[in-house]
Scaffold this motif. Structure first.
Motif, PDB file in Angstrom:
ATOM      1  N   GLU A  13       0.811  -1.222   0.000  1.00 58.01           N
ATOM      2  CA  GLU A  13       0.000   0.000   0.000  1.00 58.01           C
ATOM      3  C   GLU A  13       0.845   1.273   0.000  1.00 58.01           C
ATOM      4  N   PHE A  14       2.105   1.196   0.416  1.00 53.79           N
ATOM      5  CA  PHE A  14       2.966   2.376   0.460  1.00 53.79           C
ATOM      6  C   PHE A  14       3.958   2.358  -0.697  1.00 53.79           C
ATOM      7  N   ILE A  37       2.536  -2.457  -7.346  1.00 49.22           N
ATOM      8  CA  ILE A  37       1.150  -2.037  -7.253  1.00 49.22           C
ATOM      9  C   ILE A  37       0.762  -1.756  -5.813  1.00 49.22           C
ATOM     10  N   SER A  38      -0.389  -1.074  -5.639  1.00 47.54           N
ATOM     11  CA  SER A  38      -0.743  -0.628  -4.297  1.00 47.54           C
ATOM     12  C   SER A  38      -2.127  -1.044  -3.820  1.00 47.54           C
ATOM     13  N   SER A  39      -2.806  -1.915  -4.573  1.00 50.39           N
ATOM     14  CA  SER A  39      -4.122  -2.373  -4.110  1.00 50.39           C
ATOM     15  C   SER A  39      -4.371  -3.810  -4.563  1.00 50.39           C
ATOM     16  N   GLY A  40      -5.313  -4.425  -3.913  1.00 52.04           N
ATOM     17  CA  GLY A  40      -5.666  -5.795  -4.254  1.00 52.04           C
ATOM     18  C   GLY A  40      -6.238  -5.926  -5.659  1.00 52.04           C
ATOM     19  N   ASP A  63      -8.361  -3.413  -0.568  1.00 51.58           N
ATOM     20  CA  ASP A  63      -9.334  -4.024  -1.487  1.00 51.58           C
ATOM     21  C   ASP A  63      -9.574  -5.512  -1.277  1.00 51.58           C
ATOM     22  N   ILE A  64      -8.514  -6.300  -1.130  1.00 53.06           N
ATOM     23  CA  ILE A  64      -8.717  -7.730  -0.902  1.00 53.06           C
ATOM     24  C   ILE A  64      -7.817  -8.171   0.235  1.00 53.06           C
ATOM     25  N   GLY A  65      -8.190  -9.242   0.872  1.00 52.89           N
ATOM     26  CA  GLY A  65      -7.383  -9.754   1.963  1.00 52.89           C
ATOM     27  C   GLY A  65      -6.197 -10.551   1.465  1.00 52.89           C
ATOM     28  N   VAL A  66      -5.254 -10.757   2.344  1.00 56.46           N
ATOM     29  CA  VAL A  66      -4.036 -11.466   1.997  1.00 56.46           C
ATOM     30  C   VAL A  66      -4.335 -12.912   1.588  1.00 56.46           C
ATOM     31  N   LEU A  67      -5.342 -13.527   2.181  1.00 60.64           N
ATOM     32  CA  LEU A  67      -5.673 -14.905   1.814  1.00 60.64           C
ATOM     33  C   LEU A  67      -6.232 -14.975   0.393  1.00 60.64           C
TER      34      LEU A  67
END
Length: 105
Positions: A13-14, A37-40, A63-67
């Motif tokens: 994200e950063f 990139i910075s989002s799911g 936007d999306i979880g790590v799983l």
């Protein structure tokens, strides 16, 4: 005969962290950065365009979880190595990430 480069995607994200990791990794000719990139949502789009061999993924990616991110990458490349970047992950999430195929955290 030239050896094929390892394709790497960095999802954090950063931007400062992504750019720093990218510069460090690109200094080694064995790797090719295929996306920072910075989002799911961007991650899903990226892996549909160019499937990575290695993914460095922020545990708190928007936007999306790590799983979900892990599942999406593994669907495209079962052999992909996934490293989760985080300062704080609880043990329950660690167990779930390992079940999904996360290589390191």
């Amino acid at each position: 005969m030239t050896k094929e480069k390892i394709k790497v995607v960095i999802a954090h994200e950063f931007k400062l962290i992504s750019d720093s990791l990218s510069a460090l990794i690109e200094s080694n000719n064995a790797y090719e950065i295929v996306g920072t990139i910075s989002s799911g949502k961007e991650l899903i789009h990226q892996i549909n365009q160019d499937v990575p061999d290695l993914a460095l993924v922020d545990a708190n990616l928007p936007d999306i979880g790590v799983l979900e991110a892990t599942r999406s990458i593994k669907q495209k490349n079962k052999e992909a190595k996934i490293v989760i970047l985080s300062m704080d992950v609880d043990n329950m999430l660690l167990d779930q990430m390992e079940e999904e195929g996360v290589s390191e955290y």
